[in-house]
Design a protein around this motif. Structure first.
Motif: not given
Length: 311
Positions: A197-210, A226-238
């Motif tokens: 993610v850092r190498e790609l300089r991605a500005g955000a991360l979407l985590i698929g359902q699994d 910890r890695h300072a990346i804005p992210a979204i995931f389907p579960l509220p626990e995230f």
């Protein structure tokens, strides 16, 4: 002789096979929901019904043999929780009723003929998490509009991985975003994923359902902070664990309905007559504390549609 004779006349307790792609610890909360809802139909675990639990421990290639074992035991119903488990159960039997929970479109992946008239021996509940992938991307883009390069994390061993990637790629093109698909199937893969993610300089991360990601949702939330990346995931626990956002249907509702359907089938109803249930509510959770840590200002329009804000 009388006690022996009386016992011989008692009906045999039905056996329900609970087939999961995950782990007993990861499924613990949802198992409790399932058992409770089964009890609402009059079937008490250990008293009027016996539940045989089988766990694939996130090793999806084990599901076929585990499902075959339940079939050999001639269980009355198989509760197949997760898409990989549902597909394994359907492949293992055309006669034993199967009640599934799945994140996919069950018609598209061949579990049932239609949602209203499933046909055959299979029915269940879909939470359509694969189909809401584009919505997850839209919400993430709305919250972090400056991120034009997005990473999508999928589990390559999940049969839904290709569909998730395809649907999200199409949504990314519509939004004018660059999407990179990354893979992880074990905890050991996470360090490499975030390095990429850092190498790609991605500005955000979407985590698929699994199923595996579900079990590690809290750890994934902590890692994104910890890695300072804005992210979204389907579960509220995230989001509760520090992830920026979560959006999805309630898994508890799905497991509750699955338990109800198992009870109804034990009472004599046929899977073919029970329509596949779909979610009626999706919840958006935003962690504002994480947003401030990341230096983000969530647009008012996104905050306005949030069902819960963690501050």
């Amino acid at each position: 002789m009388w006690p022996l004779s009386a016992r011989a006349q008692q009906p045999t307790m039905p056996v329900v096979g609970y087939l999961s792609a995950g782990t007993s610890s990861g499924d613990a909360r949802l198992v409790a929901v399932f058992v409770k809802s089964l009890g609402e139909t009059g079937y008490q675990d250990g008293k009027t019904v016996q539940i045989e639990y089988r766990w694939a421990e996130n090793q999806y290639d084990r599901l076929s043999s585990i499902a075959a074992d339940l079939v050999r035991q001639k269980v009355a119903v198989i509760a197949a929780v997760s898409t990989p488990a549902a597909r394994a159960a359907k492949a293992a039997t055309a006669t034993i009723p199967v009640v599934f929970t799945t994140i996919a479109d069950p018609v598209q992946i061949g579990l049932v003929a239609s949602l209203n008239r499933p046909g055959g021996n299979v029915t269940g509940v879909t939470i359509l998490s694969v189909e809401v992938g584009p919505k997850l991307l839209e919400l993430l883009h709305g919250a972090v509009p400056s991120a034009t390069t997005i990473a999508l994390l999928v589990n390559p061993t999940n049969p839904n991985a290709e569909t998730q990637s395809k649907n999200t790629q199409e949504a990314a093109r519509r939004l004018g975003l660059e999407l990179h698909v990354l893979n992880a199937s074990t905890e050991r893969d996470f360090d490499a994923v975030f390095a990429k993610v850092r190498e790609l300089r991605a500005g955000a991360l979407l985590i698929g359902q699994d199923v595996f990601f579900n079990a590690e949702s809290a750890q994934l939330g902590e890692l994104t902070v910890r890695h300072a990346i804005p992210a979204i995931f389907p579960l509220p626990e995230f989001a509760a664990a520090g992830g920026l956002m979560s959006y999805g249907a309630s898994r508890s509702d799905a497991w509750h309905q699955a338990g109800i359907y198992v009870g109804r089938i034990l009472k004599g109803e046929k899977p073919a007559d029970l329509p596949v249930m779909q979610p009626t509510k999706f919840e958006l959770v935003i962690n504002l504390k994480t947003a401030r840590t990341l230096g983000l200002t969530i647009p008012p329009g996104v905050l306005a549609i949030a069902d819960e804000v963690i501050d």
